[in-house]
Design a protein around this motif. Structure first.
Motif, PDB file in Angstrom:
ATOM      1  N   ASN A 302       0.797  -1.217   0.000  1.00 31.98           N
ATOM      2  CA  ASN A 302       0.000   0.000   0.000  1.00 31.98           C
ATOM      3  C   ASN A 302       0.835   1.274   0.000  1.00 31.98           C
ATOM      4  O   ASN A 302       0.363   2.333  -0.427  1.00 31.98           O
ATOM      5  CB  ASN A 302      -0.950   0.027   1.197  1.00 31.98           C
ATOM      6  CG  ASN A 302      -2.103  -0.942   1.029  1.00 31.98           C
ATOM      7  OD1 ASN A 302      -2.478  -1.273  -0.088  1.00 31.98           O
ATOM      8  ND2 ASN A 302      -2.663  -1.411   2.142  1.00 31.98           N
ATOM      9  N   SER A 303       2.058   1.213   0.444  1.00 27.53           N
ATOM     10  CA  SER A 303       2.913   2.399   0.489  1.00 27.53           C
ATOM     11  C   SER A 303       3.543   2.709  -0.873  1.00 27.53           C
ATOM     12  O   SER A 303       4.148   3.764  -1.055  1.00 27.53           O
ATOM     13  CB  SER A 303       4.013   2.228   1.534  1.00 27.53           C
ATOM     14  OG  SER A 303       4.813   1.083   1.250  1.00 27.53           O
ATOM     15  N   ASP A 304       3.418   1.801  -1.840  1.00 24.76           N
ATOM     16  CA  ASP A 304       3.969   2.015  -3.178  1.00 24.76           C
ATOM     17  C   ASP A 304       3.060   2.912  -4.013  1.00 24.76           C
ATOM     18  O   ASP A 304       1.920   3.199  -3.637  1.00 24.76           O
ATOM     19  CB  ASP A 304       4.138   0.678  -3.903  1.00 24.76           C
ATOM     20  CG  ASP A 304       5.192  -0.208  -3.267  1.00 24.76           C
ATOM     21  OD1 ASP A 304       6.036   0.332  -2.529  1.00 24.76           O
ATOM     22  OD2 ASP A 304       5.154  -1.434  -3.497  1.00 24.76           O
ATOM     23  N   SER A 305       3.561   3.327  -5.170  1.00 25.34           N
ATOM     24  CA  SER A 305       2.752   4.081  -6.128  1.00 25.34           C
ATOM     25  C   SER A 305       3.239   3.772  -7.532  1.00 25.34           C
ATOM     26  O   SER A 305       4.368   3.313  -7.725  1.00 25.34           O
ATOM     27  CB  SER A 305       2.836   5.588  -5.865  1.00 25.34           C
ATOM     28  OG  SER A 305       4.152   6.069  -6.062  1.00 25.34           O
ATOM     29  N   SER A 306       2.382   4.008  -8.501  1.00 25.98           N
ATOM     30  CA  SER A 306       2.775   3.769  -9.893  1.00 25.98           C
ATOM     31  C   SER A 306       1.877   4.543 -10.835  1.00 25.98           C
ATOM     32  O   SER A 306       0.815   5.025 -10.453  1.00 25.98           O
ATOM     33  CB  SER A 306       2.693   2.271 -10.236  1.00 25.98           C
ATOM     34  OG  SER A 306       1.342   1.865 -10.384  1.00 25.98           O
ATOM     35  N   VAL A 307       2.339   4.640 -12.067  1.00 26.12           N
ATOM     36  CA  VAL A 307       1.571   5.233 -13.155  1.00 26.12           C
ATOM     37  C   VAL A 307       1.660   4.285 -14.340  1.00 26.12           C
ATOM     38  O   VAL A 307       2.709   3.700 -14.591  1.00 26.12           O
ATOM     39  CB  VAL A 307       2.124   6.618 -13.545  1.00 26.12           C
ATOM     40  CG1 VAL A 307       1.336   7.191 -14.715  1.00 26.12           C
ATOM     41  CG2 VAL A 307       2.068   7.562 -12.366  1.00 26.12           C
ATOM     42  N   SER A 308       0.557   4.126 -15.053  1.00 28.37           N
ATOM     43  CA  SER A 308       0.515   3.177 -16.170  1.00 28.37           C
ATOM     44  C   SER A 308       0.683   3.875 -17.514  1.00 28.37           C
ATOM     45  O   SER A 308       0.297   5.031 -17.673  1.00 28.37           O
ATOM     46  CB  SER A 308      -0.813   2.411 -16.174  1.00 28.37           C
ATOM     47  OG  SER A 308      -1.045   1.785 -14.937  1.00 28.37           O
ATOM     48  N   TYR A 309       1.246   3.148 -18.466  1.00 30.66           N
ATOM     49  CA  TYR A 309       1.496   3.667 -19.809  1.00 30.66           C
ATOM     50  C   TYR A 309       1.096   2.619 -20.841  1.00 30.66           C
ATOM     51  O   TYR A 309       1.219   1.428 -20.585  1.00 30.66           O
ATOM     52  CB  TYR A 309       2.980   3.996 -19.989  1.00 30.66           C
ATOM     53  CG  TYR A 309       3.562   4.795 -18.858  1.00 30.66           C
ATOM     54  CD1 TYR A 309       3.456   6.180 -18.837  1.00 30.66           C
ATOM     55  CD2 TYR A 309       4.190   4.161 -17.794  1.00 30.66           C
ATOM     56  CE1 TYR A 309       3.976   6.912 -17.787  1.00 30.66           C
ATOM     57  CE2 TYR A 309       4.715   4.885 -16.738  1.00 30.66           C
ATOM     58  CZ  TYR A 309       4.610   6.268 -16.736  1.00 30.66           C
ATOM     59  OH  TYR A 309       5.118   6.989 -15.687  1.00 30.66           O
ATOM     60  N   ALA A 310       0.644   3.059 -21.998  1.00 30.44           N
ATOM     61  CA  ALA A 310       0.269   2.099 -23.038  1.00 30.44           C
ATOM     62  C   ALA A 310       0.305   2.752 -24.412  1.00 30.44           C
ATOM     63  O   ALA A 310       0.233   3.969 -24.531  1.00 30.44           O
ATOM     64  CB  ALA A 310      -1.124   1.534 -22.763  1.00 30.44           C
ATOM     65  N   SER A 311       0.437   1.951 -25.434  1.00 31.37           N
ATOM     66  CA  SER A 311       0.413   2.435 -26.813  1.00 31.37           C
ATOM     67  C   SER A 311      -0.432   1.498 -27.659  1.00 31.37           C
ATOM     68  O   SER A 311      -0.421   0.288 -27.453  1.00 31.37           O
ATOM     69  CB  SER A 311       1.828   2.493 -27.408  1.00 31.37           C
ATOM     70  OG  SER A 311       2.624   3.422 -26.719  1.00 31.37           O
ATOM     71  N   ALA A 312      -1.135   2.067 -28.605  1.00 25.73           N
ATOM     72  CA  ALA A 312      -1.969   1.266 -29.504  1.00 25.73           C
ATOM     73  C   ALA A 312      -1.914   1.860 -30.902  1.00 25.73           C
ATOM     74  O   ALA A 312      -1.464   2.980 -31.091  1.00 25.73           O
ATOM     75  CB  ALA A 312      -3.417   1.230 -29.008  1.00 25.73           C
ATOM     76  N   VAL A 313      -2.366   1.086 -31.854  1.00 22.23           N
ATOM     77  CA  VAL A 313      -2.403   1.543 -33.243  1.00 22.23           C
ATOM     78  C   VAL A 313      -3.813   1.355 -33.787  1.00 22.23           C
ATOM     79  O   VAL A 313      -4.401   0.291 -33.644  1.00 22.23           O
ATOM     80  CB  VAL A 313      -1.403   0.772 -34.120  1.00 22.23           C
ATOM     81  CG1 VAL A 313      -1.571   1.161 -35.583  1.00 22.23           C
ATOM     82  CG2 VAL A 313       0.019   1.057 -33.655  1.00 22.23           C
ATOM     83  N   ILE A 314      -4.342   2.398 -34.385  1.00 25.61           N
ATOM     84  CA  ILE A 314      -5.654   2.346 -35.036  1.00 25.61           C
ATOM     85  C   ILE A 314      -5.423   2.459 -36.534  1.00 25.61           C
ATOM     86  O   ILE A 314      -4.695   3.336 -36.985  1.00 25.61           O
ATOM     87  CB  ILE A 314      -6.565   3.496 -34.585  1.00 25.61           C
ATOM     88  CG1 ILE A 314      -6.748   3.472 -33.066  1.00 25.61           C
ATOM     89  CG2 ILE A 314      -7.923   3.409 -35.268  1.00 25.61           C
ATOM     90  CD1 ILE A 314      -7.455   4.705 -32.530  1.00 25.61           C
TER      91      ILE A 314
END
Length: 397
Positions: A302-314
Motif C-alpha cells: 500500500n505504500s507504493d505508487s505507480s503510473v501506467s502507460y500504453a500504446s496502440a495503433v488504429i
C-alpha cells in the motif's frame, strides 16, 4: 496504413486555477494575441531545454522501436513516458502528414467544451511550430472557445507532446491545431466528435490525444486492491486493460460507464472520449491494436505508487487486410508504402500539478483532474506522461 497512433501514459494531469493571472478564456479573434508565439514554459523542468540533447533523447527512443513493434518493455517522465510514447509515434508517416491536431485535457480551466489557441505559433527547444489559423477559424465558427495566453502557457498536456511531434516530422512542413478539452458530458463529446470527424478523415491529418492510465497510490488518492490477484500491480493492469478493451472496441458509451463505475484515474478520459466519438462519426471502419503497456513501478504494498502507460495503433480495417496479405506474400504493396496517417492520439499520465478539471458525473476520487486543493502538493516531481497512439490510415489510390 497507420492513421491514428494512440498513446497513453504521462506524468501530469493535475492543475490549479489559482496559478492563472489573466482571463482563462478569451473571445476568438481577440486582437493582440493571435500573432503571439507561445513559449516553451515547461522546457528545462519537464523535459530538456537544450535542443540537441532533447532531439537525441527522442531519436534514441524512436530508434529503439521497430516499425511495427509489439510487446512490453520497462518504461521510466519524458523519462517515464517517452519510451512508451515512441511505440505510437513510430507509426506516423511524416511524408504524408501536413496537419496535426493535438488534444489534451484542461488542467487550469474548468470548461465544459473545447478551446483553441490564440497564438500564431508554438515554440519548443527544437524550433517553432506554425498554428493552422484557417482551421482554427473554422472551429471557432463551430463553437470552439479560445484560450487566453496565460492559460495556454500554463497547460502542460499539450506542450509535452510538441517535441515528439517535431522529432517525427523532422524537416517536413506541417501546421498544428491544439485543442484544450474540458469536462465533456457524453452528448457534448458526441457533438464535438461529429465536428472533428471530417478532419479525421483527411489523409494528411493526424490527431494526437494526450491522456493517461491509472495513477495508483496515496498521493493520487486512489488505492483500490483487487483481491483476485496475487500482486496489487496485477490488479492495476487488469483495471487498465478493461478500459483498453473498451477503447479498442471504440465503445464510447461503455468507456464512460467504466469511468463512472471504477473511478480509474485516467485524467485524459475526455480527450479519449472525444476521439472515440470522432471515430464513431466516421463512415470508415477502423481497428485498434494495443502494442505497448507498462507501469512506472510494480506495486506490491500500500505504500507504493505507480503510473501506467500504453500504446496502440488504429488503422482502417481494409488497410490491415491488405497488410496481412502483403506480409504473407513477403513483399510490400504500393498502397502500404504510401500510407496516409489521419490521426494520432497521445494519452499522458501523471502530473506535477493538481487536477482541476472536475468530472461532472463522477465523485472526486475518481479523476485526478478534479478541483480539489488536497492535490496541490501531490506532484512535486514533474514528469511527462506517456502517450498511447492509435493510428488510422487509408489505402492510397
Amino acid at each position: 496504413p497507420v492513421k491514428v497512433p494512440l498513446v497513453a501514459g504521462a506524468d501530469a494531469w493535475f492543475l490549479s486555477g489559482a496559478g492563472s493571472t489573466g482571463p482563462l478564456l478569451k473571445s476568438a479573434g481577440t486582437e493582440g494575441e493571435t500573432m503571439t508565439t507561445r513559449r516553451a514554459t515547461h522546457a528545462g523542468s519537464w523535459y530538456a531545454s537544450d535542443g540537441e540533447e532533447l532531439a537525441g533523447q527522442l531519436r534514441a527512443w524512436l530508434d529503439a522501436v521497430g516499425p511495427r513493434a509489439r510487446g512490453d518493455r520497462a518504461a521510466a517522465g519524458f523519462a517515464y513516458s517517452g519510451p512508451t510514447a515512441a511505440y505510437a509515434y513510430k507509426h506516423i508517416d511524416p511524408e504524408v502528414v501536413r496537419r496535426v491536431f493535438l488534444l489534451g485535457p484542461s488542467h487550469h480551466v474548468h470548461l465544459h467544451g473545447c478551446a483553441l489557441t490564440g497564438c500564431a505559433s508554438y515554440e519548443t527547444p527544437l524550433g517553432r511550430i506554425a498554428i493552422d489559423r484557417a482551421t482554427n477559424g473554422e472551429l471557432a465558427q463551430a463553437g470552439f472557445e479560445t484560450m487566453a495566453l496565460d492559460t495556454d502557457e500554463a497547460e502542460h498536456s499539450l506542450e509535452l507532446h510538441l517535441p515528439y511531434i517535431q522529432a517525427v516530422m523532422g524537416s517536413r512542413s506541417f501546421q498544428l491545431v491544439p485543442v484544450l478539452v474540458g469536462s465533456l458530458a457524453p452528448a457534448d463529446a458526441e457533438r464535438y466528435g461529429q465536428l472533428l470527424a471530417p478532419y479525421l478523415a483527411d489523409p494528411q491529418t493526424v490527431f494526437v490525444v494526450s491522456s493517461d492510465f491509472c495513477h495508483w497510490g496515496s498521493r493520487f488518492a486512489f488505492q483500490p486492491v483487487d483481491e483476485r490477484y496475487a500482486q496489487i500491480c496485477e490488479g492495476i493492469e487488469a483495471l487498465d486493460r478493461r478500459a483498453m478493451d473498451l477503447i479498442a472496441e471504440q465503445d464510447a458509451a461503455g468507456f464512460h460507464a467504466y469511468q463512472r463505475e471504477t473511478r480509474n484515474t485516467i485524467c485524459g478520459q475526455h480527450p479519449i472520449s472525444l476521439l472515440l466519438h470522432s471515430l464513431g462519426a466516421s463512415p470508415q471502419r477502423h481497428l485498434l491494436s494495443w502494442v505497448k503497456y507498462a507501469q512506472s513501478s510494480k506495486v506490491t504494498r500500500n505504500s507504493d505508487s505507480s503510473v501506467s502507460y500504453a500504446s496502440a495503433v488504429i488503422e482502417l480495417a481494409e488497410a490491415r487486410s491488405v497488410r496481412g496479405a502483403e506480409e504473407k506474400a513477403g513483399s510490400p504493396s504500393a498502397a502500404l508504402t504510401h500510407s496516409q496517417p489521419l490521426a494520432v492520439t497521445l494519452l499522458r499520465q501523471r502530473s506535477a500539478r493538481v487536477c482541476d478539471a472536475l468530472h461532472p458525473y463522477v465523485p472526486l476520487p475518481q479523476v485526478c483532474a478534479s478541483f480539489d486543493s488536497t492535490y496541490l502538493e501531490c506532484h512535486h516531481r514533474s514528469t511527462i506522461g506517456t502517450a498511447r497512439i492509435g493510428v488510422k490510415a487509408s489505402v492510397a489510390d
